[in-house]
Design a protein around this motif. Structure first.
Motif, short mmCIF file in Angstrom:
data_model
loop_
_atom_site.label_atom_id
_atom_site.label_comp_id
_atom_site.label_asym_id
_atom_site.label_seq_id
_atom_site.Cartn_x
_atom_site.Cartn_y
_atom_site.Cartn_z
N UNK A 84 0.83 -1.21 0.00
CA UNK A 84 0.00 0.00 0.00
C UNK A 84 0.86 1.25 0.00
N UNK A 85 1.89 1.28 0.84
CA UNK A 85 2.75 2.47 0.91
C UNK A 85 3.56 2.65 -0.36
N UNK A 86 3.96 1.55 -0.99
CA UNK A 86 4.69 1.66 -2.26
C UNK A 86 3.77 2.16 -3.38
N UNK A 87 2.51 1.77 -3.33
CA UNK A 87 1.56 2.21 -4.37
C UNK A 87 1.31 3.71 -4.27
N UNK A 88 1.38 4.26 -3.06
CA UNK A 88 1.27 5.71 -2.89
C UNK A 88 -0.16 6.23 -2.89
N UNK A 89 -0.31 7.48 -3.33
CA UNK A 89 -1.59 8.19 -3.19
C UNK A 89 -2.77 7.56 -3.93
N UNK A 90 -2.59 6.76 -5.00
CA UNK A 90 -3.77 6.10 -5.58
C UNK A 90 -4.51 5.21 -4.59
N UNK A 91 -3.84 4.83 -3.50
CA UNK A 91 -4.50 3.99 -2.49
C UNK A 91 -5.35 4.79 -1.51
N UNK A 92 -5.21 6.11 -1.51
CA UNK A 92 -5.90 6.93 -0.50
C UNK A 92 -7.41 6.72 -0.51
N UNK A 145 1.82 11.62 -6.37
CA UNK A 145 0.95 12.79 -6.50
C UNK A 145 0.00 12.62 -7.68
N UNK A 146 -1.27 12.43 -7.39
CA UNK A 146 -2.26 12.29 -8.45
C UNK A 146 -2.30 13.56 -9.30
N UNK A 147 -2.21 13.40 -10.61
CA UNK A 147 -2.27 14.53 -11.52
C UNK A 147 -0.93 15.00 -12.03
N UNK A 148 0.18 14.60 -11.37
CA UNK A 148 1.48 15.08 -11.83
C UNK A 148 1.80 14.57 -13.23
N UNK A 149 1.51 13.32 -13.51
CA UNK A 149 1.81 12.77 -14.83
C UNK A 149 1.11 13.58 -15.92
N UNK A 150 -0.17 13.89 -15.70
CA UNK A 150 -0.94 14.64 -16.69
C UNK A 150 -0.42 16.08 -16.80
N UNK A 151 -0.10 16.69 -15.66
CA UNK A 151 0.43 18.06 -15.65
C UNK A 151 1.74 18.13 -16.43
N UNK A 152 2.63 17.17 -16.19
CA UNK A 152 3.93 17.17 -16.86
C UNK A 152 3.78 16.96 -18.36
N UNK A 153 2.82 16.13 -18.77
CA UNK A 153 2.59 15.92 -20.19
C UNK A 153 2.08 17.19 -20.86
N UNK A 154 1.33 18.00 -20.11
CA UNK A 154 0.79 19.23 -20.68
C UNK A 154 1.82 20.34 -20.77
N UNK A 155 2.58 20.56 -19.69
CA UNK A 155 3.42 21.76 -19.63
C UNK A 155 4.91 21.49 -19.50
N UNK A 156 5.30 20.23 -19.33
CA UNK A 156 6.71 19.93 -19.23
C UNK A 156 7.15 19.63 -17.81
N UNK A 157 8.44 19.38 -17.66
CA UNK A 157 9.00 19.00 -16.37
C UNK A 157 10.29 19.78 -16.13
N UNK A 158 10.27 20.64 -15.14
CA UNK A 158 11.45 21.37 -14.71
C UNK A 158 11.26 21.68 -13.24
N UNK A 159 12.30 22.13 -12.57
CA UNK A 159 12.16 22.44 -11.15
C UNK A 159 11.12 23.55 -10.92
N UNK A 160 11.14 24.66 -11.70
CA UNK A 160 10.10 25.68 -11.49
C UNK A 160 8.68 25.14 -11.71
N UNK A 161 8.52 24.26 -12.71
CA UNK A 161 7.19 23.70 -12.95
C UNK A 161 6.79 22.74 -11.85
N UNK A 162 7.75 22.00 -11.30
CA UNK A 162 7.44 21.14 -10.16
C UNK A 162 7.03 21.99 -8.95
#
Length: 246
Positions: A84-92, A145-162
């Motif tokens: 459960x802990x390895x699966x992360x937030x989808x288990x919430x 973090x639910x939604x991070x994958x979709x956010x990164x696909x939309x706008x990219x991945x960098x420290x400021x965007x994180x």
């Protein structure tokens, strides 16, 4: 027009009728945050479609792990907790349902502990790891973090965007979570964000933030999300306060 003197009025947008060009113009004028113009173009052109979440945990797996929290042997219970802990937030949501519906004291106690680890105790350490900017932490964040994958696909991945994603997640958690869900959830999250922002501005006299503005734009990347006149007014109000005069 200078971004510092940006001033728009509701008549310049027509979100209720489906015309989102005004949002693209609005955000295109704003400098200083790389993701905003990208979000604006996605809203305007519909070039970013809703991305289905990567299903790391099936319903059956989640149910089996939750039930195993009350297994007869200590080893089985510990193994389930680890999964459960390895699966992360989808288990919430599964853990919250278990706390509400199960009557086994051992299972409920362990579900509550797992919830605290995933939602409170471990959050800041995971955020710190996420903000180190490594590719590995970006992959881990898809589970954390639910939604991070979709956010990164939309706008990219960098420290400021994180950093921006974290701010939106903390201020409007249902917005980021809804990115990994469907149109109904995004619409509900958008309305909740409006209430939160209006309360902060009107009752607490707090200024809006860039995270507030991004939170309002994110649901509109789903072309099936409808935005009424009031939503339009709130978006304009937020960006006028941030970058100009109201």
């Amino acid at each position: 027009m200078s971004a510092s003197r940006l001033e728009l009025r509701p008549s310049q947008l027509s979100l209720a009728s489906g015309n989102r060009f005004g949002i693209a113009r609005l955000v295109g004028w704003i400098g200083g945050c790389r993701c905003l113009p990208i979000l604006a173009m996605a809203v305007w052109a519909g070039s970013v479609k809703a991305v289905e979440p990567t299903v790391a945990v099936t319903q059956d797996q989640a149910h089996q792990w939750v039930v195993a929290l009350g297994a007869p042997t200590f080893a089985e219970r510990e193994r389930a907790m680890g999964e459960i802990l390895r699966a992360g937030t989808p288990m919430v949501p599964h853990l919250r349902q278990a706390v509400r519906e199960f009557r086994d004291p051992e299972l409920v106690q362990r579900a509550e502990f797992a919830l605290s680890k995933l939602t409170v105790d471990d959050l800041e350490s995971r955020i710190a790891t996420f903000l180190d900017g490594t590719a590995e932490s970006g992959l881990l964040a898809r589970q954390w973090f639910s939604g991070w994958e979709q956010f990164a696909l939309m706008v990219g991945d960098s420290i400021p965007l994180r950093e921006l994603f974290v701010k939106v997640m903390k201020s409007h958690p249902r917005i980021t979570q809804s990115l990994a869900e469907g149109t109904v959830e995004r619409s509900l999250a958008a309305q909740e964000a409006v209430v939160t922002i209006e309360t902060a501005i009107r009752q607490k006299n707090l200024p809006p933030t860039v995270a507030d503005g991004v939170a309002l734009l994110l649901p509109l990347t789903d072309q099936a999300v409808t935005a009424g006149v009031r939503y339009e007014e709130i978006i304009l109000g937020v960006f006028n306060r941030l970058y100009g005069t109201v």
